[in-house]
Design a protein around this motif. Structure first.
Motif, PDB file in Angstrom:
ATOM      1  N   THR A 151       0.752  -1.186   0.014  1.00  0.00           N
ATOM      2  CA  THR A 151      -0.070   0.027   0.129  1.00  0.00           C
ATOM      3  C   THR A 151       0.915   1.162   0.090  1.00  0.00           C
ATOM      4  OG1 THR A 151      -2.061  -0.943   1.102  1.00  0.00           O
ATOM      5  CG2 THR A 151      -1.739   1.397   1.316  1.00  0.00           C
TER       6      THR A 151
ATOM      7  N   THR B 162      -1.311  -5.418  -3.452  1.00  0.00           N
ATOM      8  CA  THR B 162      -1.943  -3.964  -2.880  1.00  0.00           C
ATOM      9  C   THR B 162      -3.439  -4.138  -2.452  1.00  0.00           C
ATOM     10  OG1 THR B 162      -0.400  -2.564  -3.959  1.00  0.00           O
ATOM     11  CG2 THR B 162      -2.301  -1.467  -3.295  1.00  0.00           C
TER      12      THR B 162
ATOM     13  N   GLU C 112      -7.628  -0.214   1.031  1.00  0.00           N
ATOM     14  CA  GLU C 112      -6.651   0.873   1.552  1.00  0.00           C
ATOM     15  C   GLU C 112      -6.317   2.169   0.558  1.00  0.00           C
ATOM     16  OE1 GLU C 112      -3.626  -1.441   3.098  1.00  0.00           O
ATOM     17  OE2 GLU C 112      -4.571  -3.025   4.032  1.00  0.00           O
TER      18      GLU C 112
END
Length: 387
Positions: free
Chosen positions: A214, A242, A246
């Motif tokens: 992230t 990823t 988020e």
């Protein structure tokens, strides 16, 4: 390529990279259901599969291409004509088709995976893009293991594939190796030194081997990338990809970045639950955004501050991601304010002396019982009210 400079495109690979997790294989009807939910969520690109890998994957790309209308449907290939032929055929019903082709960019991959040279690999990448371009207008090129690639060679490769017709250039941190400042600098270098970079969108595709997927994706966006690739719940190879939710919520929370997606964030939690169930992958309770504890407060100090003003301990409103409300969880660490909150919820408003007595009894109970329910709370007050 003309596009809003502040617009970030969301590329979902839950159905391709996410499904590579052992035990998470989906049927075609399950994939179609998830693809429709991703469309409703507002993702821009759905990577539907790797058509040449199996008849089932090929058919899934065909059926997803028929099932969704708004998102681009993307099919993965290697830099092989046979792969690209299969992808083009599988995408024939897609309203917005994209072929995602590429090859290794790091010396590690060039030498030990392809047993080749930089020049040969460069030529193969260019040929793959040119060949894919015969079938679709939208071609994305991935420079595998770009995170460990020599930056000068990577820039040459990216310039060459854009000249060959690539509309998106994907700079993957395939092994989750990079630190955020290193990865961000790599994206910035490409943005500033590839002379035709304005003709393509830079995409970031990060893995979570060191827990940095992230952070690296956001660093890439801060330095000029305008597409990020990920999965719902962060599922994927090894430690995962990823986490889409988020990055989306980071951009929404940090308005100063002046970057936005078209994701309908209120649908995040429900889709997280669907994917967790379909893929038989429980979401860890402390997972950011979608974990069961993400909006649960159990510390007495936190509970007190939250009840006085939720913004003391809440930077995201749970309803913004589809969670009905934050929860005040009662444990032996909870304080009087939290106990009073729950007793009031149950219709019992206690004066301070009564609350002090109930709280002492509550602490004895909480030290001996893991989960405190409403009946337990009522037992603290109902006997005294009967007297």
């Amino acid at each position: 390529m003309l596009h809003n400079p502040n617009r970030v495109y969301v590329f979902d690979t839950t159905l391709r990279d996410g499904e590579q997790v052992p035990g998470c294989q989906l049927t075609t009807p399950e994939k179609i259901e998830i693809a429709r939910e991703l469309e409703a969520l507002g993702v821009d690109i759905i990577e539907a599969g790797f058509p040449v890998s199996s008849p089932g994957d090929f058919q899934s790309v065909v059926e997803i291409s028929k099932a969704v209308k708004e998102p681009t449907v993307c099919a993965l290939t290697r830099a092989h004509k046979g792969d690209i032929d299969a992808a083009a055929e599988a995408l024939q019903y897609a309203k917005h088709p994209r072929i995602h082709t590429g090859i290794g960019a790091s010396d590690m991959h060039i030498k030990h995976k392809f047993n080749s040279t930089r020049e040969e690999i460069l030529a193969r990448g260019v040929d793959a893009v040119k060949y894919a371009k015969k079938f679709v207008e939208d071609v994305e090129f991935y420079a595998e293991d770009a995170g460990r690639a020599d930056i000068e060679f990577l820039a040459r490769m990216i310039e060459a594939v854009i000249a060959a017709g690539a509309t998106v250039v994907n700079i993957p941190d395939t092994n989750g190796y990079c630190l955020p400042d290193t990865y961000g600098s790599k994206i910035r270098f490409l943005k500033e030194n590839v002379k035709n970079i304005d003709q393509a969108i830079i995409s970031v595709h990060c893995h979570n081997d060191l827990g940095l997927a992230t952070a690296n994706s956001v660093a890439g966006l801060q330095n000029g990338a305008r597409q990020f690739e990920g999965t719902i719940n962060g599922i994927g190879e090894r430690a995962g990809n990823t986490s889409i939710e988020e990055v989306v919520m980071i951009l929404k929370t940090h308005q100063q970045l002046n970057l936005h997606t078209n994701i309908r964030t209120q649908s995040i939690y429900e889709l997280s639950r669907i994917i967790s169930t379909q893929m038989r992958m429980p979401v860890q309770p402390n997972k950011a955004i979608v974990g069961s504890n993400a909006f649960a407060h159990s510390s007495g100090i936190h509970q007190d501050g939250f009840l006085k003003n939720r913004e003391n301990y809440e930077i995201i409103r749970p309803e913004d991601v589809g969670v009905p409300s934050a929860s005040i969880v009662l444990t032996a660490r909870s304080g009087r304010h939290a106990l009073n909150f729950h007793l009031d919820r149950l219709g019992h408003r206690l004066e301070k002396p009564e609350l002090d007595i109930a709280y002492k009894s509550f602490l004895v109970l909480a030290d001996n019982k893991l989960n405190i329910n409403d009946d337990d709370l009522l037992s603290l007050v109902v006997p005294r009210m009967v007297k």
